[in-house]
Write a protein that holds these residues in place. Structure first.
Motif, PDB file in Angstrom:
ATOM      1  N   HIS A 106      -8.193   7.766   5.223  1.00 46.10           N
ATOM      2  CA  HIS A 106      -9.667   7.818   5.146  1.00 46.10           C
ATOM      3  C   HIS A 106     -10.177   9.153   4.619  1.00 46.10           C
ATOM      4  CE1 HIS A 106      -8.586   5.233   8.776  1.00 46.10           C
ATOM      5  NE2 HIS A 106      -9.091   4.354   7.939  1.00 46.10           N
ATOM      6  N   SER A 146       0.792  -1.235   0.000  1.00 47.65           N
ATOM      7  CA  SER A 146       0.000   0.000   0.000  1.00 47.65           C
ATOM      8  C   SER A 146       0.818   1.276   0.000  1.00 47.65           C
ATOM      9  CB  SER A 146      -0.912   0.037   1.238  1.00 47.65           C
ATOM     10  OG  SER A 146      -1.789  -1.054   1.237  1.00 47.65           O
ATOM     11  N   TYR A 200      -3.670  -2.874  10.073  1.00 45.19           N
ATOM     12  CA  TYR A 200      -4.524  -2.013   9.254  1.00 45.19           C
ATOM     13  C   TYR A 200      -4.564  -2.655   7.867  1.00 45.19           C
ATOM     14  CZ  TYR A 200      -2.454   1.077  12.807  1.00 45.19           C
ATOM     15  OH  TYR A 200      -1.967   1.608  13.969  1.00 45.19           O
ATOM     16  N   LYS A 257      -6.495  -2.829   5.195  1.00 42.45           N
ATOM     17  CA  LYS A 257      -6.757  -2.116   3.944  1.00 42.45           C
ATOM     18  C   LYS A 257      -5.583  -1.247   3.541  1.00 42.45           C
ATOM     19  CE  LYS A 257     -10.510   0.101   4.729  1.00 42.45           C
ATOM     20  NZ  LYS A 257     -11.708   0.926   4.680  1.00 42.45           N
ATOM     21  N   ASP A 258      -4.808  -0.793   4.539  1.00 43.63           N
ATOM     22  CA  ASP A 258      -3.697   0.094   4.238  1.00 43.63           C
ATOM     23  C   ASP A 258      -2.346  -0.550   4.480  1.00 43.63           C
ATOM     24  OD1 ASP A 258      -4.679   2.854   3.334  1.00 43.63           O
ATOM     25  OD2 ASP A 258      -6.097   2.224   4.844  1.00 43.63           O
TER      26      ASP A 258
END
Lengths: 284, 284
Positions: free
Chosen positions: B200, A44, B12, B14-15
């Motif tokens: 976000h 990411s 985390y 998603k990141d």
């Protein structure tokens, strides 16, 4: 052959924490004359450079550091024409400095040429100004360069170094700051990365003390977020021969280049001192 | 029996990152009616509370969050007398609110009583104002409380909730914001934790949109470092029936209580918008 790893981790041993970036593939590693260098592709954060186990730069969030190491100092100086970067081998600070049209020459003095060669290969975006005719890249000892610089010949010195252990240790003391003071012209500004407000408060207090005892008229710290550095919160400390409390606000409002983080409001905001920091500096 | 673990980690996913606190000993864990709660002793951050795997609060750096969720809103409101905290079960926001002598009543509405009971046991410093005669602790649904509140009866609503998934999901939409608007008096302010600017951004943009479409006159985000939250950089978003751009600066300068982070300069600085954030809001 690249190795695939699940994650790459930096452990902040003294402060009982560790940050990992996941989905990490090791693209390159080598032992240079100065340090161990690793380059990863992450899930990411794009590419990541690691020096001696410390996360240095990622594609995704390096803009914070590079913008805040450069634009506040350059917009504080009334007319920054000559800029010297000590360290900064990934070339991101150089790129930001050269966005300022008034800069006539910028010299980057990185002790480890391999850092820059690998940045050119793996972080080409950071190196996009390396061939600007105003840029000079030297691979020598920054301490020595500053000591030998003609008095008053530099407007801004940016110390974009690793932590104050290892190769960068000599960049955090009054003797070096005196050499910087001598090399700087009228209104000259020294700006140095100064670690985490949460983890390294005593280091920062010592830097202010050393900079003042070296003869700088003013010192100020600025603060910004930086996810991949210990505590996620970082700082730079400025030492000025002139006034650091004013800046070219109108010029910053009308800046002729794009940024991701810096603007005139961020400039002013970054210098706001947290209560705990203000209390510590009052004891100097 | 407490278990000893080497480290406690929040991923985390998603990141593509993960934060660990080392030297962690599990002091307590339980499944409440709402979530899984863990309490750890850590090597460098004191005690840590984890809800459903997410780091919530540590002794060492909770001051950043709790001060920035409260003092900016309270010094923006011209006369904050009645304050409502939705969530906030660790009681740290309540403690900061009650530092303001002009506050006459503060009600904390936490859906999960176990969070508060464990905070009382493991984070007694955060709970030091729980027995203030101006404080009321309710363990009911905050959504319902706001819906049923008398119109114009509250000066400030602080939404100190978990992430917008799970128990807190209903706190991030226009229907809830309309209920808040109705419950707030003249110059009333809603302030809500609004996640990471780096991770976000779209959530924050959506919050501004929902708050404005609910009828609030102004919305503003503020930013602060928070090591244990994803990306180490956090935000709160304010929605005001009146002007949010001014604050009681003199009162903040003369505040009759101690803080670790907040002061009048930090207040102003926290609202400075990064370029990328400003660009995103301009598209609303």
């Amino acid at each position: 052959m690249p190795n695939t790893t699940h994650q790459v981790t930096e452990v902040y041993a003294k402060d009982g924490s560790a940050l990992s970036l996941t989905g990490a593939t090791l693209l390159h590693q080598e032992q240079s004359a100065f340090q161990h260098i690793e380059i990863y592709q992450t899930a990411s954060f794009g590419k990541l450079m690691v020096l001696d186990g410390c996360f240095m730069v990622t594609d995704r969030e390096n803009f914070l550091y590079h913008e805040m190491m450069t634009h506040p100092a350059l917009y504080t100086h009334p007319d920054p024409r000559t800029v010297c970067i000590i360290g900064g081998g990934d070339c991101g600070s150089l790129k930001e400095v050269l966005k300022h049209p008034e800069v006539r020459s910028a010299v980057q003095i990185e002790i480890d040429e391999r850092v820059t060669r690998l940045a050119e290969q793996y972080f080409p975006e950071l190196c996009s100004a390396n061939h600007d005719p105003r840029a000079t890249l030297k691979f020598i000892d920054g301490l020595k360069w500053v000591k030998e610089a003609a008095p008053g010949s530099v407007d801004i010195i940016i110390v974009d170094s690793t932590d104050p252990v290892g190769p960068a240790e000599g960049l955090f003391n009054a003797a070096f700051y005196r050499d910087c003071l001598r090399a700087l012209g009228d209104n000259g500004i020294l700006v140095q990365q100064s670690e985490s407000p949460l983890f390294h408060l005593e280091l920062q207090a010592a830097m202010h003390g050393h900079m003042r005892s070296a003869g700088f008229a003013q010192t100020r710290s600025l603060f910004f977020p930086q996810f991949i550095y210990p505590s996620g919160w970082w700082s730079a400390t400025l030492a000025g021969k002139g006034d650091l409390t004013q800046f070219r606000r109108t010029a910053a409002l009308l800046k002729p280049f794009a940024t991701e983080y810096y603007n005139a409001d961020i400039h002013q905001a970054a210098f706001a001192m947290p209560e705990f920091f203000k209390r510590r500096l009052q004891k100097l």
